[in-house]
Design an enzyme around this catalytic site. Structure first.
Site, PDB file in Angstrom:
ATOM      1  N   ILE A 293     -21.215  23.874 -17.362  1.00 30.56           N
ATOM      2  CA  ILE A 293     -19.801  23.868 -17.759  1.00 30.56           C
ATOM      3  C   ILE A 293     -19.037  22.701 -17.140  1.00 30.56           C
ATOM      4  O   ILE A 293     -17.911  22.423 -17.549  1.00 30.56           O
ATOM      5  CB  ILE A 293     -19.099  25.208 -17.429  1.00 30.56           C
ATOM      6  CG1 ILE A 293     -19.119  25.489 -15.933  1.00 30.56           C
ATOM      7  CG2 ILE A 293     -19.702  26.350 -18.221  1.00 30.56           C
ATOM      8  CD1 ILE A 293     -18.229  26.641 -15.522  1.00 30.56           C
TER       9      ILE A 293
ATOM     10  N   ASN B 194     -30.976  21.468  -5.965  1.00 28.34           N
ATOM     11  CA  ASN B 194     -30.248  21.438  -4.699  1.00 28.34           C
ATOM     12  C   ASN B 194     -30.615  22.656  -3.849  1.00 28.34           C
ATOM     13  O   ASN B 194     -30.960  23.707  -4.381  1.00 28.34           O
ATOM     14  CB  ASN B 194     -28.740  21.441  -4.957  1.00 28.34           C
ATOM     15  CG  ASN B 194     -28.288  20.248  -5.772  1.00 28.34           C
ATOM     16  OD1 ASN B 194     -28.805  19.155  -5.612  1.00 28.34           O
ATOM     17  ND2 ASN B 194     -27.339  20.463  -6.658  1.00 28.34           N
TER      18      ASN B 194
ATOM     19  N   VAL C 188     -24.394  27.802  -6.452  1.00 32.14           N
ATOM     20  CA  VAL C 188     -24.793  29.123  -6.943  1.00 32.14           C
ATOM     21  C   VAL C 188     -26.149  29.420  -6.322  1.00 32.14           C
ATOM     22  O   VAL C 188     -27.097  28.653  -6.484  1.00 32.14           O
ATOM     23  CB  VAL C 188     -24.875  29.167  -8.484  1.00 32.14           C
ATOM     24  CG1 VAL C 188     -25.351  30.535  -8.960  1.00 32.14           C
ATOM     25  CG2 VAL C 188     -23.531  28.819  -9.113  1.00 32.14           C
TER      26      VAL C 188
ATOM     27  N   HIS D  40     -31.962  26.872  -9.416  1.00 35.29           N
ATOM     28  CA  HIS D  40     -31.750  26.263 -10.730  1.00 35.29           C
ATOM     29  C   HIS D  40     -32.098  24.783 -10.696  1.00 35.29           C
ATOM     30  O   HIS D  40     -31.932  24.112  -9.687  1.00 35.29           O
ATOM     31  CB  HIS D  40     -30.332  26.484 -11.245  1.00 35.29           C
ATOM     32  CG  HIS D  40     -29.235  26.061 -10.327  1.00 35.29           C
ATOM     33  ND1 HIS D  40     -28.906  26.752  -9.171  1.00 35.29           N
ATOM     34  CD2 HIS D  40     -28.370  25.015 -10.393  1.00 35.29           C
ATOM     35  CE1 HIS D  40     -27.883  26.160  -8.577  1.00 35.29           C
ATOM     36  NE2 HIS D  40     -27.556  25.093  -9.293  1.00 35.29           N
TER      37      HIS D  40
ATOM     38  N   HIS E  57     -31.334  21.200 -12.420  1.00 31.48           N
ATOM     39  CA  HIS E  57     -30.407  20.419 -13.235  1.00 31.48           C
ATOM     40  C   HIS E  57     -31.219  19.408 -14.028  1.00 31.48           C
ATOM     41  O   HIS E  57     -32.031  18.677 -13.460  1.00 31.48           O
ATOM     42  CB  HIS E  57     -29.431  19.629 -12.349  1.00 31.48           C
ATOM     43  CG  HIS E  57     -28.486  20.469 -11.571  1.00 31.48           C
ATOM     44  ND1 HIS E  57     -27.193  20.699 -11.967  1.00 31.48           N
ATOM     45  CD2 HIS E  57     -28.643  21.127 -10.386  1.00 31.48           C
ATOM     46  CE1 HIS E  57     -26.590  21.456 -11.068  1.00 31.48           C
ATOM     47  NE2 HIS E  57     -27.451  21.725 -10.099  1.00 31.48           N
TER      48      HIS E  57
END
Length: 121
Positions: A32, A88, A97, A101, A103
């Site tokens: 987002i 990260n 978060v 995950h 990217h």
């Protein structure tokens, strides 16, 4: 048990996301707050808080995220030109978060180093 995160809620469809890929192990959706013309997040459906929590039992999920990234790069047509993958870890690593995950950033030439600071470690 892992903390309930924004990504857990996306997996459960409790909050909306622009999902571009899903399989039994993972989900990918548009970031987002994109940092490149194409910025996707690829997450395992199993909650793993950070890279520090990857172990022999869940390591296959990390490899799977990279397989998905390769598929998406081909699907979106930037595999040949190139792209950047970033994972990260914790606050100083830029993680916001705490659900592992990957990217996927593409659509422009990426510079290196991505961040420069005169302060040396």
């Amino acid at each position: 048990m892992a903390e309930d995160t924004l990504f857990s809620k996306i997996i459960r469809r409790e909050i909306p996301a622009d999902i571009v890929y899903e399989d039994e192990l993972s989900l990918a959706f548009k970031d987002i707050n994109p940092q490149a013309p194409v910025h996707l997040l690829i997450i395992p459906k199993q909650a793993i808080a950070t890279v520090n929590d990857v172990n022999e039992d869940n390591a296959h999920l990390v490899g799977h995220l990279y397989v998905v990234a390769s598929k998406l790069a081909s699907q979106y047509g930037f595999a040949k030109d190139g792209y950047r993958l970033v994972m990260n870890c914790n606050e100083d690593g830029g993680q916001t978060v705490y659900h592992l995950h990957l990217h996927l950033l593409a659509g422009k030439a990426m510079g290196w180093p991505p961040y420069t600071d005169k302060k040396k470690v």
